[in-house]
Design a protein around this motif. Structure first.
Motif, PDB file in Angstrom:
ATOM      1  N   ALA A  32       0.848  -1.191   0.000  1.00 27.86           N
ATOM      2  CA  ALA A  32       0.000   0.000   0.000  1.00 27.86           C
ATOM      3  C   ALA A  32       0.884   1.241   0.000  1.00 27.86           C
ATOM      4  O   ALA A  32       1.966   1.250   0.608  1.00 27.86           O
ATOM      5  CB  ALA A  32      -0.899   0.000   1.230  1.00 27.86           C
ATOM      6  N   LEU A  33       0.436   2.299  -0.669  1.00 28.85           N
ATOM      7  CA  LEU A  33       1.233   3.524  -0.757  1.00 28.85           C
ATOM      8  C   LEU A  33       1.546   4.110   0.612  1.00 28.85           C
ATOM      9  O   LEU A  33       2.627   4.649   0.818  1.00 28.85           O
ATOM     10  CB  LEU A  33       0.511   4.558  -1.627  1.00 28.85           C
ATOM     11  N   TRP A  34       0.638   3.997   1.560  1.00 28.06           N
ATOM     12  CA  TRP A  34       0.864   4.585   2.872  1.00 28.06           C
ATOM     13  C   TRP A  34       1.972   3.871   3.647  1.00 28.06           C
ATOM     14  O   TRP A  34       2.495   4.395   4.630  1.00 28.06           O
ATOM     15  CB  TRP A  34      -0.423   4.671   3.686  1.00 28.06           C
ATOM     16  N   THR A  35       2.379   2.663   3.204  1.00 29.27           N
ATOM     17  CA  THR A  35       3.451   1.930   3.892  1.00 29.27           C
ATOM     18  C   THR A  35       4.838   2.244   3.333  1.00 29.27           C
ATOM     19  O   THR A  35       5.826   1.761   3.857  1.00 29.27           O
ATOM     20  CB  THR A  35       3.223   0.408   3.805  1.00 29.27           C
ATOM     21  N   LEU A  36       4.907   3.054   2.272  1.00 30.28           N
ATOM     22  CA  LEU A  36       6.192   3.390   1.668  1.00 30.28           C
ATOM     23  C   LEU A  36       7.018   4.258   2.614  1.00 30.28           C
ATOM     24  O   LEU A  36       6.460   4.999   3.435  1.00 30.28           O
ATOM     25  CB  LEU A  36       5.974   4.131   0.352  1.00 30.28           C
ATOM     26  N   PRO A  37       8.340   4.211   2.501  1.00 30.13           N
ATOM     27  CA  PRO A  37       9.189   5.081   3.326  1.00 30.13           C
ATOM     28  C   PRO A  37       8.849   6.558   3.096  1.00 30.13           C
ATOM     29  O   PRO A  37       8.409   6.947   2.008  1.00 30.13           O
ATOM     30  CB  PRO A  37      10.611   4.771   2.842  1.00 30.13           C
ATOM     31  N   GLY A  50      -0.352  15.220  -6.964  1.00 30.40           N
ATOM     32  CA  GLY A  50      -1.678  14.971  -7.511  1.00 30.40           C
ATOM     33  C   GLY A  50      -1.804  13.658  -8.269  1.00 30.40           C
ATOM     34  O   GLY A  50      -2.883  13.315  -8.735  1.00 30.40           O
ATOM     35  N   GLU A  51      -0.718  12.930  -8.412  1.00 27.24           N
ATOM     36  CA  GLU A  51      -0.759  11.644  -9.110  1.00 27.24           C
ATOM     37  C   GLU A  51      -0.484  10.528  -8.112  1.00 27.24           C
ATOM     38  O   GLU A  51       0.237  10.716  -7.141  1.00 27.24           O
ATOM     39  CB  GLU A  51       0.320  11.588 -10.193  1.00 27.24           C
ATOM     40  N   GLN A  52      -1.049   9.386  -8.396  1.00 28.28           N
ATOM     41  CA  GLN A  52      -0.758   8.219  -7.574  1.00 28.28           C
ATOM     42  C   GLN A  52      -0.298   7.077  -8.465  1.00 28.28           C
ATOM     43  O   GLN A  52      -0.895   6.841  -9.520  1.00 28.28           O
ATOM     44  CB  GLN A  52      -1.991   7.776  -6.791  1.00 28.28           C
ATOM     45  N   PRO A  53       0.737   6.379  -8.048  1.00 30.56           N
ATOM     46  CA  PRO A  53       1.166   5.215  -8.818  1.00 30.56           C
ATOM     47  C   PRO A  53       0.050   4.171  -8.864  1.00 30.56           C
ATOM     48  O   PRO A  53      -0.721   4.029  -7.917  1.00 30.56           O
ATOM     49  CB  PRO A  53       2.366   4.681  -8.034  1.00 30.56           C
ATOM     50  N   ALA A  54      -0.013   3.451  -9.964  1.00 34.67           N
ATOM     51  CA  ALA A  54      -0.983   2.366 -10.096  1.00 34.67           C
ATOM     52  C   ALA A  54      -0.531   1.140  -9.316  1.00 34.67           C
ATOM     53  O   ALA A  54      -1.344   0.346  -8.863  1.00 34.67           O
ATOM     54  CB  ALA A  54      -1.159   2.009 -11.566  1.00 34.67           C
ATOM     55  N   LEU A  55       0.779   1.005  -9.136  1.00 32.42           N
ATOM     56  CA  LEU A  55       1.338  -0.179  -8.495  1.00 32.42           C
ATOM     57  C   LEU A  55       2.582   0.197  -7.706  1.00 32.42           C
ATOM     58  O   LEU A  55       3.434   0.943  -8.193  1.00 32.42           O
ATOM     59  CB  LEU A  55       1.713  -1.221  -9.570  1.00 32.42           C
ATOM     60  N   ALA A  56       2.675  -0.321  -6.502  1.00 32.79           N
ATOM     61  CA  ALA A  56       3.874  -0.158  -5.672  1.00 32.79           C
ATOM     62  C   ALA A  56       4.321  -1.557  -5.249  1.00 32.79           C
ATOM     63  O   ALA A  56       3.532  -2.334  -4.709  1.00 32.79           O
ATOM     64  CB  ALA A  56       3.583   0.701  -4.451  1.00 32.79           C
TER      65      ALA A  56
END
Length: 151
Positions: A32-37, A50-56
Motif C-alpha cells: 500500500a502507498l501509505w506503507t512506503l518510506p 496529484g498523481e498516484q502510482p498504479a502499483l507499488a
C-alpha cells in the motif's frame, strides 16, 4: 580431536548453506502507498503531485529492500530502502528537471539542445541518462564528467 572438529565443520557448512540460500532469496510483494518510506512519499509529493502510482512493489533481492512504483502511463520509479530515488524511467514523459544535476543539465543543454531526458539513474559512482533521441550518457557522480556515450 577429530570428534570435536566434525561438529564444528558441520556447523560451518550449515552456516555457509544458510547464507547462500538467504543471498539468493528474491521476493516481490505489492504494498500500500501509505506503507512506503517517508522519502518515497516526499518524492512523490514534490515531483508527481496529484498523481498516484498504479502499483507499488517492495522487492527483496541480494539482502536489500527496494521499492518500484509504476504509473498508468508506464513511468517507473525505483527507490532504495531509505526512500532515496535510484531510477526514473519513462517512454512518455520527461524526468523531473530537479533530478538532473546542474552540471549534467549544462552539458545536455550545450551538446543536445532540445533533447529531453527520459530516464535517469544514479548510484555511488555514476549517473546514467537516457535521452529522447535514444542516446545514453553516463557521468561520473563526483566530477560530472562524461564517462560513456552510447548511441
Amino acid at each position: 580431536m577429530r570428534r570435536k572438529a566434525l561438529p564444528v565443520m558441520a556447523g560451518v557448512a550449515v552456516a555457509v548453506a544458510a547464507v547462500t540460500i538467504a543471498v539468493n532469496i528474491e521476493s516481490e510483494k505489492p504494498v500500500a502507498l501509505w506503507t512506503l518510506p517517508e522519502g518515497v512519499k516526499d518524492f512523490l509529493e514534490e515531483h508527481y503531485a496529484g498523481e498516484q502510482p498504479a502499483l507499488a512493489i517492495r522487492k527483496f533481492e541480494d539482502l536489500k529492500t527496494e521499492y518500484e512504483l509504476t504509473f498508468i502511463d508506464g513511468t517507473k520509479l525505483e527507490f532504495d530502502a531509505k526512500g532515496e530515488w535510484k531510477e526514473v524511467k519513462s517512454h512518455v514523459r520527461t524526468v523531473p528537471e530537479a533530478l538532473v544535476p546542474p552540471m549534467i543539465r549544462e552539458y545536455l543543454d550545450r551538446n543536445f539542445p532540445g533533447v529531453a531526458v527520459m530516464e535517469i539513474s544514479r548510484d555511488r559512482k555514476e549517473f546514467e541518462t537516457g535521452l529522447s533521441n535514444r542516446v545514453e550518457l553516463t557521468f561520473d557522480s563526483r566530477t560530472f564528467l562524461l564517462t560513456d556515450f552510447d548511441d
